[in-house]
Write a protein that holds these residues in place. Structure first.
Motif, PDB file in Angstrom:
ATOM      1  N   THR A  83      12.076  23.928  22.550  1.00 21.96           N
ATOM      2  CA  THR A  83      12.284  25.274  22.023  1.00 21.96           C
ATOM      3  C   THR A  83      10.981  25.838  21.484  1.00 21.96           C
ATOM      4  O   THR A  83      10.253  25.147  20.754  1.00 21.96           O
ATOM      5  CB  THR A  83      13.357  25.257  20.912  1.00 21.96           C
ATOM      6  N   ASN A  84      10.695  27.061  21.824  1.00 16.98           N
ATOM      7  CA  ASN A  84       9.475  27.729  21.385  1.00 16.98           C
ATOM      8  C   ASN A  84       9.801  28.728  20.278  1.00 16.98           C
ATOM      9  O   ASN A  84      10.783  29.455  20.341  1.00 16.98           O
ATOM     10  CB  ASN A  84       8.823  28.461  22.568  1.00 16.98           C
ATOM     11  N   TYR A  85       8.937  28.749  19.228  1.00 17.00           N
ATOM     12  CA  TYR A  85       9.137  29.659  18.096  1.00 17.00           C
ATOM     13  C   TYR A  85       7.958  30.610  17.979  1.00 17.00           C
ATOM     14  O   TYR A  85       6.797  30.192  18.027  1.00 17.00           O
ATOM     15  CB  TYR A  85       9.297  28.874  16.797  1.00 17.00           C
ATOM     16  N   THR A  86       8.268  31.877  17.824  1.00 13.28           N
ATOM     17  CA  THR A  86       7.223  32.877  17.602  1.00 13.28           C
ATOM     18  C   THR A  86       7.624  33.754  16.422  1.00 13.28           C
ATOM     19  O   THR A  86       8.786  34.162  16.302  1.00 13.28           O
ATOM     20  CB  THR A  86       7.008  33.767  18.840  1.00 13.28           C
ATOM     21  N   LEU A  87       6.664  34.021  15.546  1.00 12.56           N
ATOM     22  CA  LEU A  87       6.898  34.942  14.433  1.00 12.56           C
ATOM     23  C   LEU A  87       6.265  36.280  14.779  1.00 12.56           C
ATOM     24  O   LEU A  87       5.088  36.342  15.138  1.00 12.56           O
ATOM     25  CB  LEU A  87       6.314  34.386  13.130  1.00 12.56           C
ATOM     26  N   THR A  88       7.042  37.324  14.700  1.00 11.31           N
ATOM     27  CA  THR A  88       6.527  38.672  14.948  1.00 11.31           C
ATOM     28  C   THR A  88       6.782  39.532  13.710  1.00 11.31           C
ATOM     29  O   THR A  88       7.713  39.277  12.935  1.00 11.31           O
ATOM     30  CB  THR A  88       7.195  39.319  16.174  1.00 11.31           C
ATOM     31  N   TYR A  89       5.940  40.551  13.523  1.00  9.05           N
ATOM     32  CA  TYR A  89       6.091  41.405  12.349  1.00  9.05           C
ATOM     33  C   TYR A  89       5.562  42.801  12.634  1.00  9.05           C
ATOM     34  O   TYR A  89       4.786  43.023  13.561  1.00  9.05           O
ATOM     35  CB  TYR A  89       5.329  40.803  11.162  1.00  9.05           C
ATOM     36  N   HIS A  90       6.010  43.727  11.813  1.00 15.21           N
ATOM     37  CA  HIS A  90       5.397  45.060  11.788  1.00 15.21           C
ATOM     38  C   HIS A  90       5.381  45.529  10.343  1.00 15.21           C
ATOM     39  O   HIS A  90       6.148  45.043   9.500  1.00 15.21           O
ATOM     40  CB  HIS A  90       6.152  46.054  12.683  1.00 15.21           C
ATOM     41  N   LYS A  91       4.477  46.439  10.037  1.00 15.78           N
ATOM     42  CA  LYS A  91       4.375  46.971   8.688  1.00 15.78           C
ATOM     43  C   LYS A  91       5.279  48.185   8.548  1.00 15.78           C
ATOM     44  O   LYS A  91       5.454  48.952   9.493  1.00 15.78           O
ATOM     45  CB  LYS A  91       2.924  47.340   8.377  1.00 15.78           C
ATOM     46  N   GLU A  92       5.861  48.341   7.374  1.00 12.20           N
ATOM     47  CA  GLU A  92       6.783  49.450   7.138  1.00 12.20           C
ATOM     48  C   GLU A  92       6.097  50.788   7.434  1.00 12.20           C
ATOM     49  O   GLU A  92       4.970  51.035   7.015  1.00 12.20           O
ATOM     50  CB  GLU A  92       7.259  49.428   5.682  1.00 12.20           C
ATOM     51  N   GLY A  93       6.773  51.615   8.197  1.00 12.18           N
ATOM     52  CA  GLY A  93       6.211  52.904   8.572  1.00 12.18           C
ATOM     53  C   GLY A  93       5.444  52.873   9.876  1.00 12.18           C
ATOM     54  O   GLY A  93       5.004  53.912  10.360  1.00 12.18           O
TER      55      GLY A  93
END
Length: 269
Positions: free
Chosen positions: A58-68
């Motif tokens: 199983t592969n895990y990736t963390l993704t994010y974006h900043k509010e706005g």
């Protein structure tokens, strides 16, 4: 004819899926982001717990974006803070900005995604413990003897510029005692204690926290033997109310301060 071919394909897919399930293979379980921490309000790390792997790699990736913002980014560093973590260097850390992040788990049978985690670096500061804790019994000629405690702020924290302000708490006890006595030291990095029991070996620790954040772990224990023939033996045990600092709850809300009786006197040298 076309309907027969479509039905055959569907049956084959279902058969393939059933075989996989019988072999114990399944899509991954739901991961959970359980902690985000900054040691000095300049960098931070988030950690996650994987769900079940479904019996498959199983592969895990963390993704994010900043509010706005609408642009989605992937974790910049999966290695620095160890397994199942994402480290954000100074280059990727912004103050007073909310990061919205999720962890995606994927294997051959499917995928799963964590609940979103909302992070403001200003409010996840948990410093390292204070360093170089030293203890000394002082016996001035014109004053009562006392235990002098000193320490230094954590190396990573920039307290000289005022970028981060730390408050300290001390705890101590006789070596064989079951309970610690805890006392608030404010922003000072030294503390004076009177009225200890002669002949006892005392254990002492200190920890710290910023204005908006959480207490560090306790420092390593330091110990000192109070001499049996010390003039401390002639000192009466004064009882004062010592201030215990307000604790910060898991929701970042301060709890009411409390006052407790203690056999100690706190003063600056």
């Amino acid at each position: 004819m076309k309907d027969n071919v479509a039905s055959t394909v569907v049956l084959m897919l279902l058969l393939f899926l059933n075989i996989r399930l019988l072999n114990g293979e399944s899509p991954p379980g739901k991961p959970t982001i359980f902690k985000c921490r900054s040691p000095e309000k300049e960098t931070f790390t988030c950690w996650w717990r994987p769900g079940t792997d479904g019996g498959l790699p199983t592969n895990y990736t963390l993704t994010y974006h900043k509010e706005g913002e609408t642009i989605t980014h992937e974790c910049p560093d999966y290695k620095t803070s160890g397994p199942n973590s994402c480290y954000f260097s100074k280059k990727h850390t912004s103050i007073w900005t909310i990061y919205i992040m999720t962890v995606n788990a994927t294997n051959k049978m499917g995928s799963n995604i964590s609940d979103p985690r909302y992070v403001d670096v200003t409010y996840i500061v948990e410093p390292d413990p204070p360093e170089n804790l030293t203890l000394e019994v002082k016996q001035p000629e014109d004053r009562k003897p006392y235990l002098w405690i000193k320490w230094f702020p954590p190396t990573l924290v920039d307290v000289r510029s005022g970028w981060l302000t730390l408050q300290y708490e001390i705890r101590l006890k006789p070596e064989k005692a079951a309970e610690w006595e805890t006392h608030f030291a404010g922003q000072q990095t030294q503390f004076k204690i009177l009225s200890l029991y002669p002949g006892q070996k005392y254990l002492v620790q200190v920890h710290c926290k910023p204005d908006h954040g959480f207490w560090s772990n306790w420092s390593q224990e330091s110990s000192i033997q109070i001499p049996s023939d010390s003039p401390l033996s002639g000192t009466s045990h004064h009882r004062l109310k010592s201030y215990s600092p307000r604790k910060i709850s898991g929701h970042g809300r301060p709890q009411p301060a409390v006052f407790t009786k203690a056999k100690l006197i706190m003063a600056q040298e």
